[in-house]
Design an enzyme around this catalytic site. Sequence first.
Site, PDB file in Angstrom:
ATOM      1  CD  GLN A  18       5.505  -6.450  -0.291  1.00 36.45           C
ATOM      2  OE1 GLN A  18       6.176  -6.921  -1.172  1.00 36.45           O
ATOM      3  NE2 GLN A  18       4.243  -6.141  -0.481  1.00 36.45           N
ATOM      4  N   GLY A  38       0.865  -1.173   0.000  1.00 43.19           N
ATOM      5  CA  GLY A  38       0.000   0.000   0.000  1.00 43.19           C
ATOM      6  C   GLY A  38       0.893   1.211   0.000  1.00 43.19           C
ATOM      7  CG  HIS A  39       3.534   1.858  -2.444  1.00 41.39           C
ATOM      8  ND1 HIS A  39       3.842   1.122  -3.553  1.00 41.39           N
ATOM      9  CD2 HIS A  39       4.214   1.291  -1.419  1.00 41.39           C
ATOM     10  CE1 HIS A  39       4.688   0.153  -3.217  1.00 41.39           C
ATOM     11  NE2 HIS A  39       4.920   0.234  -1.931  1.00 41.39           N
TER      12      HIS A  39
END
Length: 428
Positions: free
Chosen positions: A222, A41-42
């Site tokens: 990640q 999730g960026h």
Amino acid sequence: MQEISVIVGLQFGDEGKGKITDYLSDKYDVVARFNGGTNAGHTVVTQDGVFKFHLVPSGSLRTKMVILGNGMVIDPFALIDEISKIRAVNRDLVVKVSFNAHIVTKMHKVLDNMEEKMRSSMSIGTTAQGIGPTYEDKYARTGIRMFDLLDLSILKEKIESIYGMKSNLLKDTEFSEKNKRDSMAGELYEVGLKLKEYMDYTENVIYESYSSGKNILFEGAQGLLLDPDFGFYPFVTSSNTISASAFTGTGFSLRKVKKIIGVAKAYISKVGEGPFATEMFGDEAKKLREAGGEYGTTTGRPRRVGWLDLPMLKYSLMLDDVDQIALTKVDTLGIMDEIKVCEAYEIDGKKSKFPPKDIKTVQNFKPVYRSFEPWGDIADMIGKKVIEKSDLPEKLIKYIDFIEKETGIPISIISAGKERKSTVEINK
Ligand code: IMP
């Protein structure tokens, strides 16, 4: 000079790679992502709003072309949705998705939950996005790839073989019904037709971009400590996160990369289970978590938080072969009453500067801390693209100098807030 760079996370993910990649991406013509899926999730904050990406590279708002490499696992429905959102802002963006990338289906998400239940006390705390089961199928050679979305009979056949191999886990779920599996195949075929225009041999596209002198940024998801080979196995994700996986995850040559940028938070956060030597608890943890908005972008779970762990950071820097560090969230850390950094561990009464990796030792090691004075809120100081190091608060300079001296790697970017303008390069 042509820029060919890789950007990776140095901790447990959520280091702020999205923000740094967005910041850097106007210098790059192509941004290619090489691993993971919607477990990532960026978050990127611009004047157009807050963007949360899970699949498309975080460089999507500013670059000309993005590539979703073969190393990724893709939920095709999520991808369609993200492409339409991103196109509303960056209309001319070219999106290319590898024919070889693997597909996450609803069945994989159910399997993710079922496998977690089977693990009982060794559960990982996955994001439940079907990531592990999809990579399992990839390496079992039963996986569904982008190509396969274009052929309904192959889709049906592959879904049957996956079901056959995993029916012990799926027998009490909706997928035990053949018609449910067939209708899933039909839905995948339909979404595949919509994605057809984006599918390509991305290894060739990257090579051609390189040959025509384009600047390329390879974006990892990640962080190194979630790498299945080098992280705290089994509390890891299922695709390699080490910088070297940029090559296997896109097919680009390992000889051509010129710069590797490692992103580290000024403290550490982690979601999911597993050892975390410098973890904070109680009010201290609450203060940092709230100040830093430390809740998972994908799952909304509160993140565990702790002090910067230098032996781990050095380990990540070594394996990723990092040239420069981008240090994020220095504003958040600055408000703590006392700031600590773990500079070594004590294991069975002995001091060690190397992180142990076997789970038993890891659970028993004690961090040895060095303290720093807090530098307070610095968000107001930021706003220029480049600043002199001497413009920073003296107490923050001490913190930065200590990390640089210990690691031998320069901190060339810092970020002190959510917005694009709060990321700055440090002139030395
Ligand atoms: P999975 O990748 O969903 O299988 O989750 C495996 C472990 O990696 C769990 O501890 C997750 O919380 C963690 N994880 C996976 N992706 C991310 C990420 O993008 N940021 C932080 N943690 C992640």
